[in-house]
Design an enzyme around this catalytic site. Structure first.
Site, mmCIF file in Angstrom:
data_model
loop_
_atom_site.group_PDB
_atom_site.id
_atom_site.type_symbol
_atom_site.label_atom_id
_atom_site.label_comp_id
_atom_site.label_asym_id
_atom_site.label_seq_id
_atom_site.Cartn_x
_atom_site.Cartn_y
_atom_site.Cartn_z
ATOM 1 N N GLY A 1 -3.951 -5.804 6.166
ATOM 2 C CA GLY A 1 -4.712 -4.787 6.745
ATOM 3 C C GLY A 1 -5.727 -5.241 8.066
ATOM 4 N NE ARG B 1 -8.926 -7.654 3.069
ATOM 5 C CZ ARG B 1 -7.714 -6.748 2.854
ATOM 6 N NH1 ARG B 1 -7.363 -5.856 2.020
ATOM 7 N NH2 ARG B 1 -6.790 -6.904 3.855
ATOM 8 C CB THR C 1 -0.744 -0.017 1.213
ATOM 9 O OG1 THR C 1 -1.593 -1.152 1.355
ATOM 10 C CG2 THR C 1 -1.748 1.247 1.283
ATOM 11 C CG ASP D 1 -4.685 -1.331 6.528
ATOM 12 O OD1 ASP D 1 -4.750 -2.093 5.665
ATOM 13 O OD2 ASP D 1 -3.606 -0.622 6.881
HETATM 14 N N1 GLY Z 1 -2.806 -2.892 3.518
HETATM 15 C C1 GLY Z 1 -3.637 -3.091 2.572
HETATM 16 C C2 GLY Z 1 -4.750 -3.870 2.848
HETATM 17 O O1 GLY Z 1 -4.596 -4.719 3.258
HETATM 18 O O2 GLY Z 1 -5.559 -4.043 1.984
#
Ligand code: GLY
Length: 333
Positions: free
Chosen positions: A242, A216, A188, A219
């Site tokens: 996340g 889904r 990310t 985070d």
């Molecule tokens: N950190 C990005 C995700 O888990 O979608």
């Protein structure tokens, strides 16, 4: 043979014994600075610096930097080249936050290549913080964003290849290892900035985990999990799996730890330790990374596993790329 707990304690002590590389103070009175996750943080910071370097706002800077990550590169984990979910849909998550508490977010949005800008419109033009799915898409179109398929031929090919086994398992730092096939499934861009007026902002944008279940949400669009900014203290952002950041409200936790007096690096390390404490077995296989900047512009980071990089840019240095320390210090790769 040390127990897992004693190994972890030893590793934590070892990690604490060596300070992270300190970012030196900006060399102009402005004190503006931007920091971003991973190697692609370097060009993303450069895009943000086109705003900050001219005295622009932290908010405009992080939007510009995140927009670069969404379309200025072709990366399987962010923006228009993001890998799809297990049903073949490319769904994007993003959020943006100002240091005065204003924030906006979109989750599971399809067909729009700049979710960070849609998140900003949610912040500025609606009474809400978060729009999801088709509602977010419809809002974006009503705001003039162009709807287009984001599934690239490369992503389609990778998805069809994955379908042959359809096995879902997060793997750590594949992008960093640059394995053939580029099967990265968690990564990310999170960005934090402070401007010449001492005002802070942050942005976070991702396609989430490749091959995730349809619907889904990770985070990255969740204020407090993937991003949190408070002008009184500083900001934090996250990368990695996340679900762990959501379970621990990770970015908010890092900011609150800085509020209690921790440095950015120490706050990130404490938050990672919390993740490990909650799920010690799962933590062996997952990557979780935090990046933080305090209101003085000091930057720090920490990861669960080795391999997390972050980039810092200010008037003295445009392309600094640093490696964070990690709690699990074994040579795993
Ligand atoms: N950190 C990005 C995700 O888990 O979608």
């Amino acid at each position: 043979m040390p127990s897992r707990r004693s190994f972890l304690q030893t590793s934590l002590l070892a990690a604490g014994a060596t300070a992270l590389p300190k970012v030196r103070a900006a060399t102009t009175p402005s004190g503006a600075r931007v920091a971003s996750t991973w190697d692609f943080g370097v060009p993303a910071n450069a895009a943000a610096w086109t705003v900050l370097g001219k005295g622009g706002s932290a908010l405009d800077a992080v939007e510009a930097g995140a927009r670069w990550a969404e379309t200025g590169q072709c990366n399987s984990t962010v923006g228009r080249c993001g890998y799809p979910d297990r049903d073949g849909y490319v769904t994007l998550d993003a959020c943006i936050m100002d240091g005065d508490g204003r924030c906006g977010s979109v989750a599971a949005i399809e067909d729009i290549d700049h979710p960070i800008s849609v998140a900003r419109r949610v912040m500025e033009k609606t009474p809400h913080v978060m729009l999801v799915g088709d509602g977010a898409r419809q809002f974006a179109i009503s705001e003039g964003f162009k709807a287009q398929s984001l599934r690239t031929p490369e992503a389609e090919k990778a998805w069809r290849e994955w379908l042959k086994t359809a096995q879902y398992k997060p793997e750590i730092n594949i992008e960093q290892r640059k394995l053939p096939g580029n099967k990265e499934n968690h990564d990310t861009i999170g960005m934090l900035a402070i401007d010449a007026n001492g005002h802070m902002a942050g942005a976070c944008t991702t396609s989430g985990m490749a091959w995730k279940m349809h619907g889904r949400v990770g985070d990255s669009p969740i204020i407090g999990a993937g991003l949190y900014v408070d002008n009184d203290v500083g900001g934090a952002t996250a990368s990695g799996v996340g679900e762990e950041m959501i379970r621990n409200v990770g970015s908010f936790l890092v900011v609150e730890l800085m509020r209690q007096g921790h440095s950015p690096a120490d706050a990130c390390r404490e938050a990672i330790a919390r993740v490990v404490h909650k799920r010690p077995e799962a933590s062996k296989e997952l990557q979780v990374c935090f990046l933080a900047m305090n209101k003085q512009g000091e930057v720090g980071a920490f990861a669960l596993h080795k391999g997390f990089s972050y980039a810092v840019c200010d008037s003295g240095k445009q392309d600094a790329l640093l490696s964070s320390q990690a709690i699990y210090t074994t040579e795993k790769y």
